[in-house]
Write a protein that holds these residues in place. Structure first.
Motif, PDB file in Angstrom:
ATOM      1  N   ILE A 186      27.506  -9.731  -8.742  1.00 52.09           N
ATOM      2  CA  ILE A 186      28.354 -10.914  -8.630  1.00 52.09           C
ATOM      3  C   ILE A 186      27.426 -12.051  -8.216  1.00 52.09           C
ATOM      4  CG2 ILE A 186      30.433  -9.623  -8.030  1.00 52.09           C
ATOM      5  CD1 ILE A 186      29.981 -10.535  -5.127  1.00 52.09           C
ATOM      6  N   SER A 187      27.694 -13.245  -8.697  1.00 53.65           N
ATOM      7  CA  SER A 187      26.787 -14.354  -8.409  1.00 53.65           C
ATOM      8  C   SER A 187      27.575 -15.643  -8.230  1.00 53.65           C
ATOM      9  CB  SER A 187      25.755 -14.516  -9.536  1.00 53.65           C
ATOM     10  OG  SER A 187      26.403 -14.730 -10.775  1.00 53.65           O
ATOM     11  N   ARG A 188      26.896 -16.616  -7.640  1.00 53.28           N
ATOM     12  CA  ARG A 188      27.514 -17.919  -7.385  1.00 53.28           C
ATOM     13  C   ARG A 188      26.497 -19.013  -7.644  1.00 53.28           C
ATOM     14  NH1 ARG A 188      27.410 -21.061  -2.608  1.00 53.28           N
ATOM     15  NH2 ARG A 188      29.015 -22.677  -2.561  1.00 53.28           N
ATOM     16  N   ASP A 189      26.886 -19.989  -8.461  1.00 49.16           N
ATOM     17  CA  ASP A 189      26.057 -21.162  -8.709  1.00 49.16           C
ATOM     18  C   ASP A 189      26.262 -22.130  -7.544  1.00 49.16           C
ATOM     19  OD1 ASP A 189      25.340 -23.888  -9.611  1.00 49.16           O
ATOM     20  OD2 ASP A 189      24.937 -22.901 -11.524  1.00 49.16           O
ATOM     21  N   ARG A 190      25.201 -22.440  -6.826  1.00 43.51           N
ATOM     22  CA  ARG A 190      25.338 -23.247  -5.615  1.00 43.51           C
ATOM     23  C   ARG A 190      25.565 -24.723  -5.911  1.00 43.51           C
ATOM     24  NH1 ARG A 190      20.582 -21.296  -1.674  1.00 43.51           N
ATOM     25  NH2 ARG A 190      21.631 -22.726  -0.252  1.00 43.51           N
ATOM     26  N   GLN A 191      25.309 -25.146  -7.150  1.00 44.05           N
ATOM     27  CA  GLN A 191      25.565 -26.542  -7.493  1.00 44.05           C
ATOM     28  C   GLN A 191      27.037 -26.760  -7.841  1.00 44.05           C
ATOM     29  OE1 GLN A 191      22.358 -25.288  -7.892  1.00 44.05           O
ATOM     30  NE2 GLN A 191      22.008 -26.808  -6.324  1.00 44.05           N
ATOM     31  N   THR A 192      27.579 -25.899  -8.694  1.00 47.18           N
ATOM     32  CA  THR A 192      28.962 -26.060  -9.150  1.00 47.18           C
ATOM     33  C   THR A 192      29.949 -25.266  -8.308  1.00 47.18           C
ATOM     34  OG1 THR A 192      28.812 -24.197 -10.704  1.00 47.18           O
ATOM     35  CG2 THR A 192      28.093 -26.362 -11.497  1.00 47.18           C
TER      36      THR A 192
END
Length: 478
Positions: free
Chosen positions: A325-331
């Motif tokens: 699982i991942s998360r884009d820290r910009q969006t």
């Protein structure tokens, strides 16, 4: 050749900088093919071929390049790459395989340590196994016993040699393995590892890449071309990929701490891995959704229907040891690996829809049962994330030995960055699942069945190289 100069990088260590203004598409750095160090271009190429090291896959080619680097370094001034080898770091202590157990303990509970350990558990004495150590025993020791004396390596006899000789040989290999992991480029369509002088000076900064790799076949040179206009004095930035801090640490030995990022700069994505066992527990533990799917669990184990779903998961290639699982820290956007969402969908959908999936259909999109299934999938993902958070908290509740020196302090600081990112990613995913955002996103993306795999036994022949230069046919069943 090219318009570059060496200087101190604001990101730490050395870097390459534009010696003059460059236009988009212009050559920033150029290195002739003859100066690229590969296993095939090294002094040890013939010996590697005779001993059957490398050439089978990328891992084999990486080991072959590490052995080649050891031999070139031992050759001293006789090596074509002596000037290049002289400017490589004398120590690779930043690489995680060099960390002692006391420092590795700072990574307890993280996906980074789990991937470093692979499938091998910690030993009874608490020491973490090293893949570099295993490669040393399985590949380097036999190679040194057979060809070490003639190639200038610490010589080992058939009994393994004195402990001091083995120690020196391991230190040489550990250094070479660190250099290859940290600085090598993958060429030839992802098939070959190579060390390219000057190119390894180019640092990685997430979202700031301004050059790209190119090979000019007509002139036989490797090039770094500007991907945009670059001002004079601007650092040339390469891209190692959109990698999380955990992956940057595991592969290259560094992290991009938030404190060191410029205002508005792109941050590395956050990533966490969910173990297959945690995913299964989270799915099986939700009795309400299982009853909706007609899957009542018994004390003896799974029902026949449950086993049928597990079989479909395997045949469709949805079973993995780890799911990301991942998360884009910009969006702020979150992503669940498609294989995880698809696996849970197969396990938790209604009996009617499972029958359709088993026959190759995708089920009724937009149906109420599908919405409920995605809610069940979201609940299972949330349960697995909570399990991972608890495991991370338990692991880090144990005291870590105080850093004894500057190197240990830097390692523990890097581990703290990885833990912070992983914990934040898991918490954000739990919140998204609780709010219904995750279920909506996964439902919109849909599920991917994958191709059905045939579970059959087949025979094949493999050609194995011999030291004599001949070949033999080895029968394998798999």
């Amino acid at each position: 050749r090219g318009a570059w100069a060496i200087g101190a990088s604001p990101h730490g260590g050395r870097g390459a900088f534009a010696a003059r203004a460059l236009r988009e598409g212009e050559v920033a750095v150029e290195v002739p093919d003859a100066l690229v160090l590969t296993a095939d271009s090294s002094l040890v190429a013939a010996a590697l071929d005779d001993e059957g090291v490398g050439g089978k896959d990328r891992r084999g080619d990486t080991l072959a390049l590490a052995l080649a680097l050891m031999v070139e370094r031992a050759a001293g001034k006789d090596s074509l790459w002596a000037p290049y080898l002289g400017v490589l770091p004398a120590s690779m202590a930043h690489m995680v395989h060099e960390w002692p157990t006391a420092d590795l303990c700072a990574l307890r509970g993280t996906s980074t340590l789990a991937l470093l350990r692979g499938a091998v558990p910690a030993r009874a004495d608490g020491q973490y196994p090293s893949r570099v150590r295993r490669a040393f025993e399985e590949v380097v020791v036999p190679f040194a016993q057979a060809r070490g004396r003639e190639l200038g390596l610490p010589a080992l006899d058939e009994g393994g040699g004195p402990a001091e000789v083995r120690r020196r040989l391991y230190e040489a290999f550990s250094w070479a393995a660190g250099v290859v992991a940290s600085y090598a480029f993958t060429l030839g369509g992802g098939k070959h590892e190579a060390l390219v002088p000057v190119f390894d000076l180019l640092n990685h900064v997430t979202g700031a890449v301004n050059v790209r790799l190119n090979h000019d076949d007509s002139h036989g040179v490797l090039q770094m071309l500007a991907t945009r206009d670059i001002a004079a004095g601007e650092e040339l930035i390469n891209c190692f990929g959109e990698l999380s801090n955990g992956e940057l640490l595991r592969r290259y030995g560094f992290v991009e701490a938030e404190a060191g990022c410029a205002a508005g700069a792109r941050r590395p994505p956050e990533l966490a891995l969910l173990a297959e066992s945690a995913v299964t527990r989270a799915a099986v533990g939700n009795a309400w959704y299982l009853s909706k799917a007609g899957l009542e669990m018994t004390d003896e184990g799974s029902t026949r229907q449950y086993q049928a779903r597990l079989k479909l998961v395997r045949t469709r290639g949805l079973r993995k040891k780890w799911y990301a699982i991942s998360r884009d820290r910009q969006t702020g956007s979150l992503r669940v690996e498609p294989a995880l969402a698809s696996r849970l969908y197969v396990m938790l959908c209604s009996a009617t829809e499972f029958e359709r999936i088993d026959k190759g259909a995708e089920g009724g999109r937009g149906a109420r049962s599908e919405r409920e299934t995605w809610e069940a999938v979201s609940a299972a993902v949330m349960g697995a994330c909570r399990d991972a958070l608890r495991a991370l908290s338990r692991a880090n509740a144990r005291a870590v030995a105080p850093a004894a020196d500057t190197v240990s302090r830097a390692r523990q600081a890097a581990a703290a960055v990885v833990i912070t990112d992983e914990r934040r990613c898991l918490r954000k995913m739990v919140a998204a699942c609780a709010s219904g955002e995750a279920a909506l996103a996964m439902r919109k993306a849909g599920w991917r069945a994958g191709k059905r795999r045939r579970s059959v036994t087949f025979r094949r022949w493999a050609v194995m190289r011999h030291k004599s230069g001949g070949a033999r046919l080895v029968h394998r069943v798999g």
